[in-house]
Design a protein around this motif. Structure first.
Motif, short mmCIF file in Angstrom:
data_model
loop_
_atom_site.label_atom_id
_atom_site.label_comp_id
_atom_site.label_asym_id
_atom_site.label_seq_id
_atom_site.Cartn_x
_atom_site.Cartn_y
_atom_site.Cartn_z
N CYS A 46 -9.64 20.30 44.15
CA CYS A 46 -8.32 20.72 43.69
C CYS A 46 -8.45 21.27 42.27
O CYS A 46 -9.50 21.17 41.64
CB CYS A 46 -7.31 19.58 43.74
SG CYS A 46 -7.69 18.18 42.65
N PHE A 47 -7.37 21.87 41.79
CA PHE A 47 -7.33 22.37 40.42
C PHE A 47 -6.84 21.27 39.48
O PHE A 47 -5.93 20.52 39.79
CB PHE A 47 -6.36 23.55 40.30
CG PHE A 47 -6.77 24.80 41.00
CD1 PHE A 47 -7.92 25.49 40.64
CD2 PHE A 47 -5.99 25.31 42.04
CE1 PHE A 47 -8.29 26.65 41.28
CE2 PHE A 47 -6.35 26.48 42.69
CZ PHE A 47 -7.50 27.16 42.31
N ASN A 48 -7.45 21.21 38.30
CA ASN A 48 -6.89 20.47 37.16
C ASN A 48 -6.68 21.49 36.06
O ASN A 48 -7.66 22.03 35.53
CB ASN A 48 -7.83 19.36 36.72
CG ASN A 48 -7.28 18.60 35.52
OD1 ASN A 48 -6.08 18.41 35.40
ND2 ASN A 48 -8.16 18.17 34.63
N ALA A 49 -5.45 21.80 35.75
CA ALA A 49 -5.18 22.98 34.91
C ALA A 49 -4.19 22.69 33.80
O ALA A 49 -3.35 21.79 33.89
CB ALA A 49 -4.64 24.12 35.78
N CYS A 50 -4.31 23.48 32.74
CA CYS A 50 -3.34 23.51 31.63
C CYS A 50 -3.05 24.96 31.28
O CYS A 50 -3.82 25.86 31.61
CB CYS A 50 -3.88 22.77 30.42
SG CYS A 50 -3.85 20.96 30.57
N VAL A 245 -6.97 32.37 34.24
CA VAL A 245 -5.98 33.35 34.69
C VAL A 245 -5.17 33.79 33.49
O VAL A 245 -4.71 32.95 32.70
CB VAL A 245 -5.04 32.74 35.75
CG1 VAL A 245 -4.20 33.82 36.40
CG2 VAL A 245 -5.82 31.95 36.79
N GLY A 246 -5.00 35.10 33.33
CA GLY A 246 -4.29 35.58 32.15
C GLY A 246 -3.45 36.82 32.43
O GLY A 246 -3.74 37.59 33.34
N SER A 247 -2.42 36.99 31.63
CA SER A 247 -1.63 38.22 31.68
C SER A 247 -2.42 39.36 31.07
O SER A 247 -3.50 39.17 30.49
CB SER A 247 -0.31 38.02 30.92
OG SER A 247 -0.58 37.79 29.54
N ASP A 316 1.53 41.99 22.70
CA ASP A 316 2.14 41.69 23.98
C ASP A 316 2.40 40.19 24.12
O ASP A 316 1.76 39.38 23.44
CB ASP A 316 1.21 42.16 25.12
CG ASP A 316 1.94 42.38 26.43
OD1 ASP A 316 3.17 42.16 26.48
OD2 ASP A 316 1.30 42.78 27.41
N ASP A 317 3.33 39.85 25.01
CA ASP A 317 3.44 38.46 25.43
C ASP A 317 2.10 38.08 26.08
O ASP A 317 1.53 38.86 26.84
CB ASP A 317 4.55 38.29 26.47
CG ASP A 317 5.90 38.76 25.96
OD1 ASP A 317 6.11 38.72 24.74
OD2 ASP A 317 6.74 39.15 26.79
N THR A 318 1.61 36.91 25.79
CA THR A 318 0.27 36.53 26.25
C THR A 318 0.30 35.13 26.82
O THR A 318 0.71 34.19 26.14
CB THR A 318 -0.74 36.60 25.08
OG1 THR A 318 -0.58 37.85 24.39
CG2 THR A 318 -2.15 36.51 25.59
N SER A 319 -0.13 35.00 28.07
CA SER A 319 -0.18 33.69 28.72
C SER A 319 -1.52 33.50 29.39
O SER A 319 -2.14 34.45 29.88
CB SER A 319 0.96 33.55 29.74
OG SER A 319 0.90 34.59 30.70
N CYS A 320 -1.98 32.25 29.40
CA CYS A 320 -3.31 31.94 29.93
C CYS A 320 -3.28 30.57 30.60
O CYS A 320 -2.76 29.61 30.04
CB CYS A 320 -4.34 31.96 28.81
SG CYS A 320 -6.03 31.60 29.34
N VAL A 321 -3.83 30.50 31.80
CA VAL A 321 -4.02 29.25 32.51
C VAL A 321 -5.52 28.99 32.60
O VAL A 321 -6.29 29.89 32.98
CB VAL A 321 -3.42 29.29 33.93
CG1 VAL A 321 -3.78 28.02 34.71
CG2 VAL A 321 -1.91 29.48 33.87
N VAL A 322 -5.95 27.81 32.24
CA VAL A 322 -7.35 27.40 32.39
C VAL A 322 -7.39 26.22 33.34
O VAL A 322 -6.73 25.20 33.12
CB VAL A 322 -7.98 27.01 31.04
CG1 VAL A 322 -9.40 26.49 31.25
CG2 VAL A 322 -8.00 28.21 30.10
N ALA A 323 -8.16 26.36 34.42
CA ALA A 323 -8.26 25.32 35.44
C ALA A 323 -9.71 24.96 35.70
O ALA A 323 -10.58 25.83 35.70
CB ALA A 323 -7.61 25.79 36.74
N GLU A 324 -9.96 23.68 35.90
CA GLU A 324 -11.27 23.23 36.32
C GLU A 324 -11.17 22.76 37.77
O GLU A 324 -10.18 22.14 38.16
CB GLU A 324 -11.77 22.08 35.45
CG GLU A 324 -13.17 21.61 35.85
CD GLU A 324 -13.65 20.43 35.01
OE1 GLU A 324 -14.87 20.34 34.78
OE2 GLU A 324 -12.81 19.61 34.60
N ILE A 325 -12.18 23.08 38.58
CA ILE A 325 -12.23 22.60 39.95
C ILE A 325 -12.78 21.17 39.93
O ILE A 325 -13.89 20.94 39.44
CB ILE A 325 -13.13 23.49 40.83
CG1 ILE A 325 -12.68 24.95 40.75
CG2 ILE A 325 -13.12 22.98 42.27
CD1 ILE A 325 -11.30 25.20 41.28
#
Length: 392
Positions: A46-50, A245-247, A316-325
């Motif tokens: 599963c993902f563990n993400a912030c 994952v990023g914009s 720009d608006d900037t968003s980022c998700v970092v996930a570990e499997i």
């Protein structure tokens, strides 16, 4: 040419009309599978993400509304970047991306959680199509979504896969330690941007608009974009993989090797294999966003830094998700066997600080263990949740 001047001002994202989007769908389409047959431990993942997102200070000072939305959950992570031009017509550009990601999470929760009983999963295209059809808000947005599927089997053994669906110019990268635990994180996969006529202001997008914006528009056009124009990739998933994952605010400003370098700074090699603490995942996502914004500022010598979109990057608006499997544990299984546990939706609100608390560690709640990123809440619906498919 190097210059000693202020940051380059680049235009915001524009809405792309129905006919212009439809003509290039076949060129944008990708259907790719990257399968590695070697798999060492046959266990669900599963993902563990912030997540961390921030409006560029210049835009924030001008009263700009942040239209990015992010999703973190055990089986799905993603970013949706709302088209800012929609604001000119009195439409809140953040509503459709927020609602779309919430619908994607609901479907992933029902279809992909490792449970004995679940709704049928037919792949990323049908999931996003159904999610869009379940939305009501007006607007336009780009999207990249990663789904973790634990039903694929190779030679009879469980082989988790990540399905990535991309529409527009958000991006996703996967980093892996190819040399074992002592080696650095290395790039093993990344998506490509889809931009109409190659212009940075006109990405392929999912839209719902009325005659004020496009008299030719109908929801069926967006369904066609999903079915014919989306880029879909299926990649083998391994415990310890890092998914970022990023914009476009991230990947217009940062080169892939810069993103990998930040990841290796935050997560150096370790002799032990254990889930990364949430504070490190949040730190990585924050540092990526800040590095992207830094590209728009002149250096001490007065020169603008190089960026993929050009010298000086893009404000720009900037968003980022970092996930570990990570491994899907028995604690997760016990938790989601009960109907009163559902995902928490705080990720959808446009906060400036990312995750809070120690959500990466299982926490004791009434004598039971609670997986990262979730809390107890009484569900208003029963929680009921197949090899990875590319077809639509």
């Amino acid at each position: 040419m190097a210059s000693r001047r202020g940051p380059v001002q680049r235009s915001p994202t524009f809405f792309v009309g129905a006919e212009k989007q439809k003509k290039d769908l076949d060129a944008f389409q990708r259907r790719e599978q990257q399968l590695a047959e070697v798999y060492y431990k046959n266990k669900p993942l599963c993902f563990n993400a912030c997540t961390y997102q921030r409006t560029h200070p210049v835009k924030a000072n001008a009263g700009h509304r942040d239209a990015d939305a992010t999703l973190v959950s055990p089986m799905a992570v993603g970013v949706a970047d709302g088209v800012s031009q929609i604001e000119e017509y009195g439409i809140d550009s953040s509503e459709l991306p927020t609602e779309l990601l919430r619908q994607c999470e609901e479907l992933a929760f029902d279809q992909l959680l490792p449970r004995k009983s679940h709704a049928p999963y037919h792949g990323p295209i049908p999931l996003v199509r159904e999610a869009f059809c379940n939305t009501e808000c007006m607007g336009s947005t780009t999207l990249v979504l990663a789904l973790l599927d634990n039903s694929t089997r190779i030679h009879g053994k469980l082989h988790p896969m990540i399905a990535v669906i991309s529409i527009g110019d958000c991006e996703l990268v996967i980093l892996r330690r190819l040399q074992g635990r002592s080696g650095p994180l290395e790039l093993v996969f990344h998506t490509e941007m889809q931009r109409v006529d190659g212009h940075c202001q006109t990405p392929l997008q999912l839209a719902r608009v009325d005659e004020r914006i496009d008299a030719q528009f109908h929801d069926s056009i967006t369904v066609e974009v999903i079915e014919r124009g989306s880029a879909v990739h299926c990649i083998s998933a391994y415990e310890g993989d890092i998914v970022i994952v990023g914009s476009d605010g991230v990947f217009d400003n940062l080169y892939l090797d810069e993103v990998a370098a930040i990841a290796n700074t935050v997560l150096p090699p370790s002799s032990t294999q254990r889930p990364t603490h949430s504070s490190q995942l949040t730190n990585m996502s924050k540092r990526i966003v800040e590095a992207a914004h830094q590209k728009t500022r002149a250096t001490a010598g007065g020169f603008l830094p190089e960026a993929p979109i050009g010298r000086g990057g893009k404000m720009d608006d900037t968003s980022c998700v970092v996930a570990e499997i990570i491994e899907w544990t028995e604690a997760h299984q016990k938790l989601y066997a009960r109907e009163e546990f559902i995902p928490k939706w705080s990720n959808f609100w446009h906060c400036q600080v990312g995750c809070e608390g120690d959500e990466n560690e299982l926490q004791e709640y009434d004598g039971e263990m609670t997986p990262p990123g979730f809390h107890r809440k009484r569900s208003k619906r029963p929680l009921v949740s197949h090899p990875l498919r590319l077809h639509n």
